[in-house]
Design an enzyme around this catalytic site. Sequence first.
Site, PDB file in Angstrom:
ATOM      1  N   LYS A   1      63.628  79.627 -34.189  1.00 38.94           N
ATOM      2  CA  LYS A   1      63.138  80.842 -33.527  1.00 38.94           C
ATOM      3  C   LYS A   1      62.742  81.835 -34.597  1.00 38.94           C
ATOM      4  O   LYS A   1      63.302  81.828 -35.698  1.00 38.94           O
ATOM      5  CB  LYS A   1      64.244  81.465 -32.649  1.00 38.94           C
ATOM      6  CG  LYS A   1      63.702  82.376 -31.567  1.00 38.94           C
ATOM      7  CD  LYS A   1      63.193  81.597 -30.372  1.00 38.94           C
ATOM      8  CE  LYS A   1      62.628  82.475 -29.296  1.00 38.94           C
ATOM      9  NZ  LYS A   1      62.391  81.702 -28.061  1.00 38.94           N
TER      10      LYS A   1
HETATM   11  P1  NAD Z   1      56.941  89.421 -22.071  1.00 44.83           P
HETATM   12  O1  NAD Z   1      56.966  90.341 -23.239  1.00 44.83           O
HETATM   13  O2  NAD Z   1      55.652  88.834 -21.631  1.00 44.83           O
HETATM   14  O3  NAD Z   1      57.596  90.110 -20.778  1.00 44.83           O
HETATM   15  C1  NAD Z   1      58.817  90.762 -20.769  1.00 44.83           C
HETATM   16  C2  NAD Z   1      58.740  91.796 -19.640  1.00 44.83           C
HETATM   17  O4  NAD Z   1      60.025  92.367 -19.457  1.00 44.83           O
HETATM   18  C3  NAD Z   1      57.769  92.933 -19.955  1.00 44.83           C
HETATM   19  O5  NAD Z   1      56.949  93.173 -18.829  1.00 44.83           O
HETATM   20  C4  NAD Z   1      58.700  94.120 -20.237  1.00 44.83           C
HETATM   21  O6  NAD Z   1      58.114  95.363 -19.896  1.00 44.83           O
HETATM   22  C5  NAD Z   1      59.901  93.792 -19.380  1.00 44.83           C
HETATM   23  N1  NAD Z   1      61.139  94.384 -19.863  1.00 44.83           N
HETATM   24  C6  NAD Z   1      61.583  94.500 -21.130  1.00 44.83           C
HETATM   25  N2  NAD Z   1      62.777  95.094 -21.172  1.00 44.83           N
HETATM   26  C7  NAD Z   1      63.114  95.346 -19.887  1.00 44.83           C
HETATM   27  C8  NAD Z   1      64.241  95.928 -19.258  1.00 44.83           C
HETATM   28  N3  NAD Z   1      65.261  96.381 -19.975  1.00 44.83           N
HETATM   29  N4  NAD Z   1      64.256  96.011 -17.911  1.00 44.83           N
HETATM   30  C9  NAD Z   1      63.224  95.550 -17.181  1.00 44.83           C
HETATM   31  N5  NAD Z   1      62.126  94.992 -17.717  1.00 44.83           N
HETATM   32  C10 NAD Z   1      62.071  94.894 -19.052  1.00 44.83           C
HETATM   33  O7  NAD Z   1      58.010  88.285 -22.440  1.00 44.83           O
HETATM   34  P2  NAD Z   1      58.129  86.832 -21.825  1.00 44.83           P
HETATM   35  O8  NAD Z   1      57.390  85.907 -22.703  1.00 44.83           O
HETATM   36  O9  NAD Z   1      57.863  86.864 -20.369  1.00 44.83           O
HETATM   37  O10 NAD Z   1      59.684  86.548 -22.098  1.00 44.83           O
HETATM   38  C11 NAD Z   1      60.702  87.037 -21.242  1.00 44.83           C
HETATM   39  C12 NAD Z   1      61.976  86.241 -21.471  1.00 44.83           C
HETATM   40  O11 NAD Z   1      61.696  84.851 -21.259  1.00 44.83           O
HETATM   41  C13 NAD Z   1      62.553  86.334 -22.883  1.00 44.83           C
HETATM   42  O12 NAD Z   1      63.958  86.241 -22.803  1.00 44.83           O
HETATM   43  C14 NAD Z   1      62.008  85.091 -23.559  1.00 44.83           C
HETATM   44  O13 NAD Z   1      62.813  84.666 -24.648  1.00 44.83           O
HETATM   45  C15 NAD Z   1      62.058  84.106 -22.405  1.00 44.83           C
HETATM   46  N6  NAD Z   1      61.158  82.958 -22.562  1.00 44.83           N
HETATM   47  C16 NAD Z   1      59.812  83.095 -22.692  1.00 44.83           C
HETATM   48  C17 NAD Z   1      59.009  81.969 -22.799  1.00 44.83           C
HETATM   49  C18 NAD Z   1      57.500  82.041 -22.872  1.00 44.83           C
HETATM   50  O14 NAD Z   1      56.857  81.001 -22.795  1.00 44.83           O
HETATM   51  N7  NAD Z   1      56.894  83.194 -22.972  1.00 44.83           N
HETATM   52  C19 NAD Z   1      59.590  80.698 -22.808  1.00 44.83           C
HETATM   53  C20 NAD Z   1      60.971  80.580 -22.661  1.00 44.83           C
HETATM   54  C21 NAD Z   1      61.743  81.716 -22.527  1.00 44.83           C
END
Ligand code: NAD
Length: 477
Positions: free
Chosen positions: A107
């Site tokens: 990561k």
């Molecule tokens: P992203 O940045 O696209 O979206 C995150 C969203 O959460 C944003 O809209 C943000 O405004 C919101 N947010 C942040 N802090 C917040 C809070 N305290 N309360 C409410 N909303 C809040 O990120 P993502 O890629 O969707 O990732 C989200 C989670 O999923 C992370 O934990 C990431 O590790 C996990 N993840 C992502 C992927 C991927 O393919 N993108 C894959 C596996 C896991």
Amino acid sequence: MSITGEPSFRESVDMMFKRATALMDLSPGLEEKIRVCNSTYTVRFGVRLRGKIETFVGYRSVHSEHMEPVKGGIRFALGVNQDEVEALAALMTYKCALVETPFGGSKGGLCVDPRQWDEHELEQITRRFAYELIKRDLIHPAQNVPAPDMGTGEREMAWIADQYARMNTTDINAKACVTGKPPHAGGIQGRVEATGRGVQYALREFFRYPEDSAAARLTGDLDGKRIIVQGLGNVGYHAAKFLSEEDGAKVIAVIERDGAIIDEKGINIEELRQHMNCNSGLLAGYIKGRHVEDGAAVLEMECDILIPAAMEGVINLTNAARIKAPLIIEAANGPVTFGADEILRKKGTLIIPDMYANAGGVTVSYFEWVKNLSHIRFGRMQRRAEEARSRLLVEEFERLSADQGLGWTMAADFKEKFLQGSDELALVRSGLDDTMRTAYQAMREVWHGRTDVNDLRVAAYIVAIDRVAKTYRSKGL
Ligand code: NAD
């Protein structure tokens, strides 16, 4: 220690790991070898921006090289730190083992708020970070392959891929150095939606087993289920959109940084996202539904399924006892702390764990990596051959029907669908669905098959750790 006085994210992952290994027969040496993070590289670099040199801090952590390349996203957020990337790298090792993608876990993260910089500045920052990692083979098609995570997406992955190609001009596999690229830059159809799509497939599989949903005090399928989603970013948006548009579920609340929108009738996710896109990512001002400022309180509202899809540690010792959802699916990584997990289990809350629930991203990343190494799009060779075979069958059926005077005709929309060969998107979705079902069944077998395993998280860890241990043993360790 975190602000809630709980163990850090990495310690929390370690404690969950140990809960599983306590039920396994691993030698103490092997248990430790699998658990510890192999290495973490910290880099501090300067970029000249707005007339002065800005210094950035970034990390790339390699948890386990039992298989190479290692794989894991790159996160852009101000709070990124070594503990967090090490926890996320460990989760990647277990996740890859659980869904059988042939990677070790890694990561990365950069302490930066992407919203503070314009596109051109972000490109300079991303390229410089990538340069530092590429120099040390921490981005490399055979050794370490990043992907998007919080705060990054297709655009950043395209910059990273281009930076690698500039520094490795004769590497024929250069495009496989990173996944999550846009399709025009060597990406694959269906990668952007993959993690949210995986959450949908995971829930569909869960509801196929009435005895499993009964464990969460739920009946029937997804139709009509009331859902609360936290975080309408890449993962949350796609999961909420697909579940509401395709499975009949009702998203009754969306929680974001600036509060929450609540609508018992069901929120139109596409409309809300459009509103956020035109409103600096804010919910405020959305008129269909009630806007409340205290988003955290909405996590505690009554619903059937809670989908934390924002960040880690949001369900912790301070609020776990008040969470009412009988089923939580961890779309984010680590949204439930170790302490909260214990409280929720005692209350009978069923948790579909992160390492399974959000594995759709790495699964489709795996497909993209294979596509890049094979230098051909999925379906290109067989799609029209498949169509020709189907057409042959339809024509023979129609001839027989006419010959026998039966007058049978196929419905036009059935015929159209039947005649369609699978394109890349259809193949990617099929591969993802199969992966999510197979991994669920592996977890389920342990969950129901062992009297000492009472939850899906421990089951997931047992399946994953057992597979990693087998790889180590086959290497003579
Ligand atoms: P992203 O940045 O696209 O979206 C995150 C969203 O959460 C944003 O809209 C943000 O405004 C919101 N947010 C942040 N802090 C917040 C809070 N305290 N309360 C409410 N909303 C809040 O990120 P993502 O890629 O969707 O990732 C989200 C989670 O999923 C992370 O934990 C990431 O590790 C996990 N993840 C992502 C992927 C991927 O393919 N993108 C894959 C596996 C896991």
